[in-house]
Design an enzyme around this catalytic site. Sequence first.
Site, PDB file in Angstrom:
ATOM      1  N   ASP A 113      65.523 -85.400  81.511  1.00  0.00           N
ATOM      2  CA  ASP A 113      65.762 -86.143  80.266  1.00  0.00           C
ATOM      3  C   ASP A 113      67.221 -86.573  80.126  1.00  0.00           C
ATOM      4  O   ASP A 113      68.129 -85.881  80.581  1.00  0.00           O
ATOM      5  CB  ASP A 113      65.347 -85.275  79.069  1.00  0.00           C
TER       6      ASP A 113
ATOM      7  N   ASN B  82      54.908 -91.299  76.830  1.00  0.00           N
ATOM      8  CA  ASN B  82      55.867 -92.360  77.175  1.00  0.00           C
ATOM      9  C   ASN B  82      55.263 -93.768  77.101  1.00  0.00           C
ATOM     10  O   ASN B  82      56.003 -94.762  77.118  1.00  0.00           O
ATOM     11  CB  ASN B  82      56.493 -92.114  78.553  1.00  0.00           C
TER      12      ASN B  82
END
Length: 240
Positions: A20, A68
Amino acid sequence: MKAPKFPKGSVPDHVAVVMDGNGRWAKKRGLPRTAGHEAGEAALFDMVEGALEVGVKELSAYAFSTENWKRSPDEVKFLMGFNREVIRRRRDQMNEMGVRIRWVGKEKRLWKSVLDELLEAEELTKKNKKFTLNMCVNYGGRSEIVDATTKIAVDIAKKKIKPDQINEKLFSKYLYNPGMSDVDLFLRSSGEQRTSNFLPWQSVYAEMIFMDVLWPDVTRKTLWDAIAIYGERDRRFGKA
Ligand code: IPE
Ligand code: IPE
Ligand code: MG
């Protein structure tokens, strides 16, 4: 950089990593988010090499989550194409290093071209035993558990199994990759302290380490530092 010598038994077999911070890395440089994803490729493969060097057996990389899809169509399109290119570009190198590539995720919605590339890499590397790289593309932990439950219900309806046979061992055989071992060390970069639907079944007893570094700045040293912290932890598994 020379790999540290960790005491015996203090290296995790299975490391899960939430890669991330790509967007923030790019923003800091005035670049588009996609430039952050591109810069993240080197971090992953440096981590794979660093993992091999110290005797980690399995690495699960969160590359695209079932959530996502909520990103802009442009970013989703970029990420799909990018995952496909990365697998294609890296598979021979991974194969030569003795890495077995496995795809872990949900088929529904995943681009066929991406799935084909992942399955080709699986086929190419299927004899490798030294190390497994689980590429988690279109992965979601809840959907993994729900999909397993559906498959179990189908097998019960077909009388292949009986309800009283269901236990943790049997259930885990219905997960996306039944061969996956429990996660020992769960890492996340970027400073966020959450798991974001990554490997809930497999991580119930994982040691969690959250690092402030943004993913594109991660190297094998980041992994080694985390392993040093992991080695200090007392894993009791409920025992007194
Ligand atoms: C992680 O970086 C990559 C994927 C989720 C594919 P992000 O894109 O989430 O980066 P941030 O969190 O916005 O910085
Ligand atoms: C998790 O990161 C997914 C991947 C790294 C592929 P996100 O950036 O999507 O997660 P949230 O939105 O911070 O929970
Ligand atoms: Mg993020």
